[in-house]
Design a protein around this motif. Structure first.
Motif, PDB file in Angstrom:
ATOM      1  N   VAL A  31       6.871 -11.077  14.575  1.00 47.84           N
ATOM      2  CA  VAL A  31       7.639 -10.591  13.403  1.00 47.84           C
ATOM      3  C   VAL A  31       7.126 -11.147  12.177  1.00 47.84           C
ATOM      4  O   VAL A  31       7.118 -10.877  11.094  1.00 47.84           O
ATOM      5  CB  VAL A  31       9.021 -11.224  13.676  1.00 47.84           C
ATOM      6  CG1 VAL A  31       9.787 -10.856  12.387  1.00 47.84           C
ATOM      7  CG2 VAL A  31       9.777 -10.167  14.921  1.00 47.84           C
TER       8      VAL A  31
ATOM      9  N   LYS B 191       5.499  -9.149   9.056  1.00 54.61           N
ATOM     10  CA  LYS B 191       6.015  -9.430   7.856  1.00 54.61           C
ATOM     11  C   LYS B 191       5.067  -9.722   6.573  1.00 54.61           C
ATOM     12  O   LYS B 191       4.935  -8.996   5.691  1.00 54.61           O
ATOM     13  CB  LYS B 191       7.150 -10.404   7.726  1.00 54.61           C
ATOM     14  CG  LYS B 191       8.227 -10.514   6.562  1.00 54.61           C
ATOM     15  CD  LYS B 191       9.419 -11.322   6.736  1.00 54.61           C
ATOM     16  CE  LYS B 191      10.384 -11.253   5.582  1.00 54.61           C
ATOM     17  NZ  LYS B 191      11.582 -11.513   6.250  1.00 54.61           N
TER      18      LYS B 191
ATOM     19  N   ALA C 185      14.220  -4.623   8.352  1.00 56.56           N
ATOM     20  CA  ALA C 185      13.994  -5.274   9.787  1.00 56.56           C
ATOM     21  C   ALA C 185      13.338  -4.320  10.598  1.00 56.56           C
ATOM     22  O   ALA C 185      12.558  -4.779  11.437  1.00 56.56           O
ATOM     23  CB  ALA C 185      15.290  -5.337  10.064  1.00 56.56           C
ATOM     24  N   ASP C 186      13.380  -3.042  10.230  1.00 55.56           N
ATOM     25  CA  ASP C 186      12.839  -1.960  11.209  1.00 55.56           C
ATOM     26  C   ASP C 186      11.053  -2.076  10.910  1.00 55.56           C
ATOM     27  O   ASP C 186      10.435  -1.543  11.612  1.00 55.56           O
ATOM     28  CB  ASP C 186      13.054  -0.466  10.969  1.00 55.56           C
ATOM     29  CG  ASP C 186      12.865  -0.087   9.525  1.00 55.56           C
ATOM     30  OD1 ASP C 186      13.432  -0.485   8.453  1.00 55.56           O
ATOM     31  OD2 ASP C 186      12.077   0.909   9.393  1.00 55.56           O
TER      32      ASP C 186
ATOM     33  N   VAL D 136       9.218  -4.848  10.942  1.00 58.03           N
ATOM     34  CA  VAL D 136       8.632  -5.913  11.438  1.00 58.03           C
ATOM     35  C   VAL D 136       9.148  -5.982  12.829  1.00 58.03           C
ATOM     36  O   VAL D 136       8.610  -6.886  13.603  1.00 58.03           O
ATOM     37  CB  VAL D 136       9.115  -7.019  10.834  1.00 58.03           C
ATOM     38  CG1 VAL D 136       8.301  -7.246   9.232  1.00 58.03           C
ATOM     39  CG2 VAL D 136      10.617  -7.308  10.759  1.00 58.03           C
ATOM     40  N   THR D 137       9.858  -4.854  13.404  1.00 62.77           N
ATOM     41  CA  THR D 137      10.391  -5.205  14.900  1.00 62.77           C
ATOM     42  C   THR D 137       9.967  -3.623  15.679  1.00 62.77           C
ATOM     43  O   THR D 137       9.853  -2.829  14.980  1.00 62.77           O
ATOM     44  CB  THR D 137      11.713  -5.245  14.880  1.00 62.77           C
ATOM     45  OG1 THR D 137      12.391  -4.206  14.029  1.00 62.77           O
ATOM     46  CG2 THR D 137      12.088  -6.577  14.387  1.00 62.77           C
ATOM     47  N   SER D 138       9.617  -4.003  16.924  1.00 61.63           N
ATOM     48  CA  SER D 138       9.412  -2.767  17.772  1.00 61.63           C
ATOM     49  C   SER D 138      10.769  -2.018  18.166  1.00 61.63           C
ATOM     50  O   SER D 138      11.502  -2.713  18.243  1.00 61.63           O
ATOM     51  CB  SER D 138       8.840  -3.157  18.811  1.00 61.63           C
ATOM     52  OG  SER D 138       7.609  -3.925  18.602  1.00 61.63           O
TER      53      SER D 138
ATOM     54  N   SER E 204      13.089   3.416   8.283  1.00 65.06           N
ATOM     55  CA  SER E 204      14.154   3.619   7.237  1.00 65.06           C
ATOM     56  C   SER E 204      13.658   4.013   5.921  1.00 65.06           C
ATOM     57  O   SER E 204      12.506   3.724   5.716  1.00 65.06           O
ATOM     58  CB  SER E 204      14.922   1.927   7.161  1.00 65.06           C
ATOM     59  OG  SER E 204      13.877   1.165   6.431  1.00 65.06           O
TER      60      SER E 204
END
Lengths: 220, 559
Positions: A123, A127, A146-147, A149-151, A161
């Motif tokens: 993450v 970022k 958040a989307d 940097v996350t799978s 997003s």
């Protein structure tokens, strides 16, 4: 004893016949009828909602794909092609380990817990990369959604997003020699709100956005 | 509109849809299991089976039917997987290894649908549609049949007869599951779920000058037809490894909400069926209220912890989006996670292992309650009725009066059977999880370490013994140890409780009804609902608290 054996055999026989009959109904007739109806009424969707560009299928609109530069020598993971809008990280995706004659990718998530050291590093790295890649021409990225940097759960998330699309606008405009306003309008046009105003979350389909971007870049 | 409000509105929409279906579906199911009339197609099926659907069975005969049918199902599904290498229509996939084939066969017959294999890489068309999907129908129908037998035990008097297993099984499929699944499957296809029998499909990806994504392969399959019954029968075994997070299984926000509706609608509506069949729909409302209280409460807790996104990685990311899809977001994924673990479904639209520590704990606790709020198709209702028996027993102890429920005395035999029912699952979960932790090798399967690593193992046995099927999927469960022990947990967790349920049903059906007096506990009143919710939470809480404290609570409180 003999009697109870016969009874057990008779009972198992009834069970087997019941299973075979119900297999015929629910495992043969039912899927075939549904397939027939689906192929007749919703042909495109039943076959994977494929998108064509210039007559060539370039993917399914439902399945996310990567927009990377070709692998350089000695590289294990390719670099992102920053000309295009980028989707979510795909750390959860696996490669085919069972039936190696196919290059089928394996859907799935990272399954790392919130306190997992590896995930924390992923993450952080993601970022830093998002901020670095997208801070161009005097524009600095402040909030990374958040989307970005996350799978995802499937590893195949086709969407990002609108916030993640927005922070990529300056970079994409620069790399393609387009005006920021033009690209921003493209993102806005491809932003889909919540279904019926409240179901799910707003999203941008990355493949569709990039196809539109390609057209726009070709025109100007 | 913010995501929290959108999440709450989705929950309300879901409640409204379930409320609309409650009376018609509940009444319809009561009629299905009460009428003497057979459909013509059913008569053909009975002829094929060689069974007389009008013979009444006492509980041992009913149980023998359940066990014989399920045993044949396990063997058939096992052989189908072992023979996959030579079956046509298998996409060239080879046979499944013996331990994994055993695990998978048991898993689908017990309505668990735990998967230690990767769907898109292991199972061809024939095994998926003619093997796995068939059990999605019949295991659900078996569950409803056993629940209906228990309801008949309450409704009937001075007889030991509980109905006919073959008739209940077949009607569950032909009159409830098949029509419902067919409609649902078409809705899903219309929204983008695939339904075809093509092979491996290769497409060139987006291509432009110096940029290329290479090619992409996916396999076709009868996904919509399987997805529909996977949710409607609270099964949960995904066509693809990513289950309902995969865009081909669950392409849009609407399909997500629709799938949650499908997996909840039968378990909730069965309380109406129960009310109608015992002659008091108010009794059904009391059970419904208990289920709904726990479900809504847990969804609220889950949304709170997921939107708060505690945990280092989620804090840095700025949201609990790890393992979640953008189109669903946090709110919708929270509703799905709670609904799938409070039923015996185990399908996932987001990966529980990457939820917050407390969120993961809620999914575990949901299963540990015994999956009764509203629970699996059938298994939810009979599990909840067992808890109701326990609750009236506790109330009886408080006032020093022989407890009774629905006009039946809860005597020594009844309470022993109910107690055995609620002890078997925790025994399986805790003993097997302890064994896996104590032995040197099973721990190697963990992806995460510390409290969450223990959580992976605790989750696995909780999921298997309660017949859920979801996972903290970092655990590599395709080892001989896990395939075998989880298989045993699924078998015993499914069929041993059924023995106690049917024995209880038989014993209740033999009794003569007790007249209602001023001293009778009114089990249709809110007071009883409160007592029942309390009994469920306390009994489960005390049983599992130490294990939860070492796993998700430790993880959640540390972050």
């Amino acid at each position: 004893m003999n009697n109870s054996l016969t009874n057990t055999a008779r009972l198992l026989g009834a069970g087997l016949r019941a299973l075979l009959v119900l297999t015929l109904v629910t495992g043969v007739i039912y899927p075939l009828v549904i397939t027939g109806v689906a192929q007749a009424l919703f042909n495109d969707k039943a076959n994977g909602s494929e998108i064509k560009v210039d007559g060539k299928v370039v993917g399914s609109s439902l399945i996310g794909q990567s927009f990377n530069l070709p692998l350089k020598k000695g590289q294990e993971t390719p670099d992102p092609d920053l000309k295009w809008f980028q989707g979510r990280p795909q750390n959860g995706l696996g490669s085919n380990s069972v039936n190696t004659q196919y290059k089928l990718i394996l859907s799935g998530a990272t399954n790392r817990s919130a306190d997992n050291k590896e995930l924390i590093q992923w993450v952080k790295d993601a970022k830093a990369a998002v901020i670095k890649d997208n801070s161009v021409n005097g524009y600095t990225v402040k909030d990374v959604p958040a989307d970005a940097v996350t799978s995802s759960g499937s590893g195949l998330d086709p969407d990002i997003s609108p916030e993640y699309a927005d922070i990529q606008v300056h970079r994409v405009a620069e790399k393609n020699g387009l005006a920021v306003d033009q690209v921003q309008k493209l993102v806005d046009d491809h932003t889909e709100g919540r279904t019926a105003g409240f179901i799910g979350e707003p999203r941008v389909n990355v493949l569709e956005l990039n196809i539109a971007l390609k057209d726009l870049a070709a025109k100007s | 509109m913010g995501p929290v409000l959108a999440g709450v509105l989705q929950l309300l929409a879901l409640i409204a849809a379930l409320a609309l279906a409650y009376v018609p579906l509940g009444n319809y199911m009561a009629k299905v299991y009460s009428t003497d009339r057979h459909w013509r197609v059913e008569k053909w099926i009975y002829k094929g089976i060689g069974a007389n659907p009008d013979t009444e069975m006492r509980w041992p005969a009913y149980l023998r039917g359940v066990l014989a049918f399920s045993a044949v199902g396990v063997v058939f599904l096992y052989l189908l997987q072992r023979l996959q290498g030579v079956l046509p229509g298998s996409l060239g996939f080879s046979a499944i290894d013996p331990d994994q084939a055993f695990n998978t066969a048991v898993s689908f017959v017990t309505n668990t649908n735990w998967q230690s294999y990767y769907g898109e890489q292991a199972m061809g068309h024939v095994v998926q549609t003619a093997g796995l999907a068939v059990q999605n129908f019949v295991s659900a129908a078996v569950g409803i049949a056993v629940a209906v037998a228990l309801v008949r035990g309450f409704a009937r008097s001075r007889t030991g007869e509980l109905g006919n297993f073959w008739s209940d099984l077949v009607r569950g499929v032909t009159r409830i599951l098949l029509p419902g699944a067919a409609i649902a499957a078409i809705v899903l296809v219309a929204c983008g779920v695939i339904q075809n029998f093509s092979g491996i499909h290769e497409v060139g990806q987006f291509f432009n000058g110096h940029s290329m994504g290479g090619s992409q392969q996916w396999n076709g399959g009868a996904v919509a037809s399987q997805e529909a019954i996977k949710e409607f029968g609270t099964n949960g075994g995904g066509y693809f490894n990513a289950n309902s997070a995969h865009p081909f299984e669950n392409p849009t926000p609407f399909t997500n909400l629709f799938e949650i509706f499908l997996l909840l609608v039968i378990p909730f509506s069965l309380t109406r069926t129960f009310g109608v069949m015992v002659g008091s729909v108010k009794q059904g409302y009391a059970i419904l209220a208990t289920m709904a209280t726990i479900w809504v409460g847990f969804v609220a807790l889950m949304m709170w912890t997921e939107f708060a996104h505690h945990g280092p990685a989620l804090q840095i990311a700025g949201g609990a989006m790890e393992g979640k899809e953008v189109r669903f977001g946090v709110g919708s994924s929270s509703i799905f996670a709670v609904s799938t673990t409070l039923t015996s479904t185990g399908a996932v639209d987001s990966f529980h292992s990457s939820f917050t520590g407390l969120g993961g704990g809620i999914t575990m606790l949901s299963m540990m309650l015994g999956e009764i709020a509203p629970g699996g198709t059938g298994s939810g209702l009979y599990g909840m009725l067992i808890m109701a028996v326990i609750a009236v027993f506790i109330a009886g102890l408080m006032v020093g009066r022989t407890p009774e429920y629905l006009g039946k005395k809860i005597g020594t035999r009844e309470i022993k059977l109910a107690a055995c029912y609620i002890l078997i699952t925790p025994a399986l979960v805790l003993v097997l999880a302890a064994a896996a932790m104590a032995l040197p090798t099973p721990g190697n399967s963990m992806t995460n370490s510390g409290a969450h690593g223990f959580g992976e193992i605790l989750y696995a046995y909780t999921s298997a013994a309660n017949n859920n099927g979801s996972a903290f999927a970092g655990l590599n469960a395709d080892t001989q140890w896990f395939n075998t022990t989880l298989g045993i947990a699924m078998l015993l967790g499914r069929f041993v409780p059924m023995v106690f349920v049917l024995a209880l049903a038989g014993s209740l059906a033999e009794q003569k009804p007790v007249p209602v007096t001023a001293g009778t506990l009114r089990t249709e009143k809110p007071l009883f609902t409160g007592l029942l919710v309390g009994a469920i939470l306390i009994i489960t809480g005390l049983t599992y608290f130490p294990a939860l404290a070492l796993g998700p609570l430790a993880e959640g409180l540390a972050s």
